[in-house]
Design a protein around this motif. Structure first.
Motif, short mmCIF file in Angstrom:
data_model
loop_
_atom_site.label_atom_id
_atom_site.label_comp_id
_atom_site.label_asym_id
_atom_site.label_seq_id
_atom_site.Cartn_x
_atom_site.Cartn_y
_atom_site.Cartn_z
N ILE A 15 -0.28 -10.11 -7.87
CA ILE A 15 0.03 -10.44 -6.48
C ILE A 15 -0.68 -9.53 -5.49
N ASP A 16 -0.51 -8.21 -5.65
CA ASP A 16 -1.06 -7.28 -4.68
C ASP A 16 -2.58 -7.22 -4.78
N GLY A 17 -3.26 -7.46 -3.67
CA GLY A 17 -4.71 -7.47 -3.65
C GLY A 17 -5.30 -8.80 -4.09
N VAL A 18 -4.44 -9.71 -4.55
CA VAL A 18 -4.87 -11.03 -5.02
C VAL A 18 -4.27 -12.12 -4.15
N ILE A 19 -2.95 -12.08 -3.98
CA ILE A 19 -2.24 -13.06 -3.16
C ILE A 19 -2.05 -12.54 -1.74
N ARG A 20 -1.89 -11.23 -1.63
CA ARG A 20 -1.73 -10.62 -0.30
C ARG A 20 -2.59 -9.38 -0.20
#
Length: 268
Positions: A15-20
């Motif tokens: 999620i972190d750095g990928v989705i947001r």
């Protein structure tokens, strides 16, 4: 998900750095925390944080904050034993910046994280017969906040910090696959895991070592802060490739069904 018993592929996402974009949230809270616990003497730069995470051991930003603090004082001649850092205090300070002072009404950096993907992306994967879910080192509350409240997904498959050991341990990756009604050691479909750190790539490497009969594909994603200049971008791409990435993308939406198919063909 459509065709759950035999999907074209399984795609699991960090999620972190990928989705947001967490450059102004998690990473900012990390720098704030280190600065606070070093009495204002040291604030890690984005490059410092990337360099630490390239070691593949510091996916958890609370632990990364503590490690930075330890290393700062070690550089001043102090030993870790004499410092007696209180990890709970480090976490509490970090969260006061990231979530905000009131744990029930968030007002911190998390409220302003730019999203890196559109809702229709997930519909496109589903319509193409690709099963998907999330394995993240973020807390469940933080991950659910971005996936459900910010992005608008309804009860997405999610394995978060509280649910599995930290990366690069692949347990959480296996649990995500199982939550989709599948089994990593019995699945004919290839499994993709997309993340932005060395630990993410190492997670896939460890999964391969446990289930070598399965097709595992590590997809690297460039977090926004690494794309500010060509030198940083190219260095980060190489770091992810060296760690095991089959491909490195500028944005997760480039991992389209067509891209997934082309990656599968390149493996044949």
């Amino acid at each position: 998900m459509t065709n759950k018993n035999s999907p074209l592929a399984v795609a699991v996402f960090d999620i972190d750095g990928v989705i947001r974009d967490v450059g102004g949230s998690y990473r900012r809270a990390l720098a704030d925390t280190v600065e606070n616990f070093t009495d204002g003497s040291y604030r890690p730069t984005p490059h410092d944080i990337d360099r630490l995470k390239s070691e593949g051991l510091w996916n958890n930003d609370w632990e990364a904050s503590q490690e930075f603090i330890y290393r700062f004082f070690e550089s001043k001649g102090h030993s870790r034993n004499e410092l007696k850092l209180n990890y709970d205090n480090i976490v509490a300070f970090f969260q006061s910046r990231y979530r905000g002072a009131d744990p029930d009404n968030w007002s911190g950096y998390i409220c302003h994280e730019p999203l890196l993907v559109e809702l229709k992306y997930w519909d496109n994967l589903t319509d193409s017969g690709i099963s998907w879910g999330f394995f993240s080192g973020a807390t469940r509350a933080s991950a659910s906040y971005v996936l459900e409240q910010r992005l608008g997904l309804r009860s997405p498959t999610l394995v978060a910090m509280e649910d599995a050991p930290g990366k690069p341990d692949p347990t959480g990756l296996f649990k995500t696959i199982e939550s989709l009604g599948l089994k990593a050691n019995e699945l004919a479909s290839p499994i993709f895991y997309a993340g932005d750190t060395v630990a993410d790539m190492h997670t896939v490497n460890k999964a391969k070592s446990l289930f070598p009969q399965q097709t595992w594909i590590a997809v690297g994603v460039l977090p926004p802060h690494t794309q500010e200049n060509v030198g940083t971008r190219e260095a980060y791409i190489q770091t992810l490739i060296d760690a095991g990435a089959s491909t490195v993308l500028s944005n997760i939406q480039e991992l389209s069904p067509e891209k997934i198919q082309s990656l599968l063909e390149s493996k044949v």
